[in-house]
Design a protein around this motif. Sequence first.
Motif, short mmCIF file in Angstrom:
data_model
loop_
_atom_site.label_atom_id
_atom_site.label_comp_id
_atom_site.label_asym_id
_atom_site.label_seq_id
_atom_site.Cartn_x
_atom_site.Cartn_y
_atom_site.Cartn_z
N SER A 29 -0.46 -14.24 7.80
CA SER A 29 -0.83 -13.26 6.78
C SER A 29 -1.62 -12.13 7.41
O SER A 29 -2.16 -12.27 8.50
N GLY A 31 -3.77 -8.18 6.23
CA GLY A 31 -4.21 -7.30 5.15
C GLY A 31 -4.80 -6.02 5.69
O GLY A 31 -5.16 -5.92 6.87
N CYS A 42 -5.63 -1.33 -1.05
CA CYS A 42 -5.63 -2.64 -0.41
C CYS A 42 -4.20 -3.17 -0.37
O CYS A 42 -3.50 -3.14 -1.38
N GLY A 43 -3.74 -3.62 0.78
CA GLY A 43 -2.40 -4.18 0.90
C GLY A 43 -2.44 -5.51 1.65
O GLY A 43 -3.24 -5.69 2.56
N ASP A 44 -1.59 -6.44 1.25
CA ASP A 44 -1.52 -7.76 1.87
C ASP A 44 -0.07 -8.14 2.12
O ASP A 44 0.82 -7.78 1.35
N GLY A 57 5.73 -12.51 0.90
CA GLY A 57 5.02 -12.02 -0.27
C GLY A 57 4.20 -10.79 0.11
O GLY A 57 3.64 -10.73 1.20
N THR A 58 4.19 -9.80 -0.75
CA THR A 58 3.42 -8.59 -0.49
C THR A 58 2.65 -8.20 -1.75
O THR A 58 3.04 -8.56 -2.86
N SER A 59 1.58 -7.46 -1.57
CA SER A 59 0.87 -6.89 -2.70
C SER A 59 0.23 -5.59 -2.27
O SER A 59 -0.12 -5.41 -1.10
N LEU A 60 0.10 -4.67 -3.22
CA LEU A 60 -0.53 -3.39 -2.98
C LEU A 60 -1.36 -3.05 -4.19
O LEU A 60 -0.86 -3.08 -5.32
N ASN A 61 -2.62 -2.76 -3.99
CA ASN A 61 -3.53 -2.42 -5.08
C ASN A 61 -4.20 -1.10 -4.75
O ASN A 61 -4.62 -0.87 -3.61
#
Length: 65
Positions: A29, A31, A42-44, A57-61
């Motif tokens: 992982s 970030g 913030c991105g992961d 899996g990805t996320s962007l806030n």
Amino acid sequence: MNLGHQVETVEISDASLDGISGGLAVGGSGGLFLETSIGDVCGDVVVAGTESDLSLGTSLNAATR
């Protein structure tokens, strides 16, 4: 007459058990967090894999001030 269910047991090798229980897996992982005067980002990223499967899996806030 015995009407109960009959169960057969079998010895399972370690290699076979790895395949049944999910086997061997690897994952990683990472970030990133950026703070600016107008907002934050913030991105992961998460990656996991087995012998027969790969998951990503990805996320962007983002938030403004």
